[in-house]
Scaffold this active site. Structure first.
Site, PDB file in Angstrom:
ATOM      1  N   SER A 110       0.817  -1.221   0.000  1.00  0.00           N
ATOM      2  CA  SER A 110       0.000   0.000   0.000  1.00  0.00           C
ATOM      3  C   SER A 110       0.846   1.264   0.000  1.00  0.00           C
ATOM      4  CB  SER A 110      -0.933  -0.006   1.215  1.00  0.00           C
ATOM      5  OG  SER A 110      -1.895  -1.033   1.111  1.00  0.00           O
ATOM      6  N   HIS A 142       3.847   0.802  12.991  1.00  0.00           N
ATOM      7  CA  HIS A 142       3.941   0.690  11.535  1.00  0.00           C
ATOM      8  C   HIS A 142       2.596   0.954  10.864  1.00  0.00           C
ATOM      9  CE1 HIS A 142       4.127  -1.631   7.689  1.00  0.00           C
ATOM     10  NE2 HIS A 142       5.327  -1.108   7.634  1.00  0.00           N
TER      11      HIS A 142
END
Length: 238
Positions: A110, A142
C-alpha cells in the site's frame, strides 16, 4: 429482634450510603440493558463484534460507457484484495464500462500506491483511479505510519493532477475486520467501482470529455479533430 433500626453495632461493616449504591446501579444499567440474556458464542459473537460505519452511499444510474478507470492493486493479502477488485469490476461492468477501458497494474504494498497512482494519472490514460490495498494493525506503530502516509499521498495525487483518486484502502484493526469488509456481502469493492465511475464522469464534465487532448501535457491529437492542436511550448513540473 430487638435491634434498633439505623444503629450499627460493634463488629458490623459500615453500610454504603444510599446515594453511592444508587450511582453504582445507574452506572451498570446500560450494560445490563444492552447485554443479551444468553451470551453469544462462536460465529454469532464474532458477527456482533463487527461494526460498520453505515450502509454506504447511494448511486443513481451511471453511464460509464465512456469512462476509463485505472485499478492499482497492492499485493499484500491477495485473497482479500482480489475479492475487492472483483467486486469493483462487477460494478464497473454494470455501469457499462468497457473492459478495454479498464487499466490494471499492481505494486508490492500500500505504501507504493500513491506514486503508482501519480504515474497513471500523468499518463492521461484514465479518468479515475482506484488504488486497492489492505492494512491491518499489528503490535507496532507501523500501521499508523503507513495508513497516514497512504491516505495523505493519495489525496495529494488527486489534488495535484486533477484525476480523481478513490480511497480503496482498508485500514482495519484485525484480519477479521478486513475479511468482513472484503469478502461476502460486506465487500466494499462494488461501492468503490460505482464511485470511480461517478468521479470519472465528473472529471469528464470538468475537462471536456474523455477525448480531450493534452491533459496535463499528455495525449494524442488524433486525426478527427476539426482544428489542429499544438503541444504547449513548455510543461513545468513534469
Amino acid at each position: 429482634p430487638n435491634r434498633q433500626r439505623g444503629r450499627r453495632y460493634p463488629g458490623e461493616p459500615r453500610a454504603a450510603p444510599q446515594h453511592t449504591m444508587l450511582a453504582v446501579t445507574l452506572a451498570a444499567l446500560p450494560s445490563l440493558l444492552l447485554s443479551p440474556s444468553v451470551p453469544a458464542t462462536g460465529s454469532s459473537a464474532r458477527a456482533a463484534a463487527v461494526r460498520m460505519a453505515g450502509d454506504g452511499p447511494s448511486f443513481g444510474d451511471l453511464d460509464g460507457s465512456t469512462a476509463r478507470i485505472g485499478i492499482i492493486k497492492a499485493r499484500w493479502h491477495p485473497e482479500m484484495s482480489d475479492s475487492l477488485i472483483a467486486g469493483a469490476k462487477e460494478a464497473l461492468a454494470a455501469c457499462g464500462v468497457k473492459e478495454e477501458n479498464i487499466v490494471e497494474t499492481e505494486v508490492p504494498g500500500s505504501y507504493e500506491l500513491p506514486l503508482a497512482a501519480r504515474y497513471m494519472a500523468l499518463s492521461g490514460s484514465v479518468d479515475a483511479i482506484l488504488p486497492v490495498g489492505i492494512l491491518i494493525k499489528g503490535d507496532t506503530y507501523h500501521f499508523e505510519a503507513i495508513s497516514d502516509s497512504v491516505s495523505s499521498g493519495l489525496m495529494s495525487v488527486g489534488m495535484q493532477t486533477g484525476v480523481p483518486i478513490l480511497f480503496g484502502v482498508l485500514t482495519c484493526m484485525s484480519e477479521e475486520q478486513a475479511r468482513v469488509r472484503s469478502i461476502g456481502p460486506g465487500n466494499h469493492g462494488p461501492d468503490w467501482g460505482r464511485a470511480a465511475v461517478e468521479m470519472a464522469l465528473l472529471r469528464q464534465s470538468a475537462v471536456g470529455g474523455p477525448k480531450s487532448k493534452f491533459f496535463m501535457g499528455f495525449g494524442d491529437s488524433g486525426e478527427d479533430d476539426a482544428k489542429p492542436m499544438t503541444r504547449p511550448a513548455e510543461r513545468i513540473g513534469f
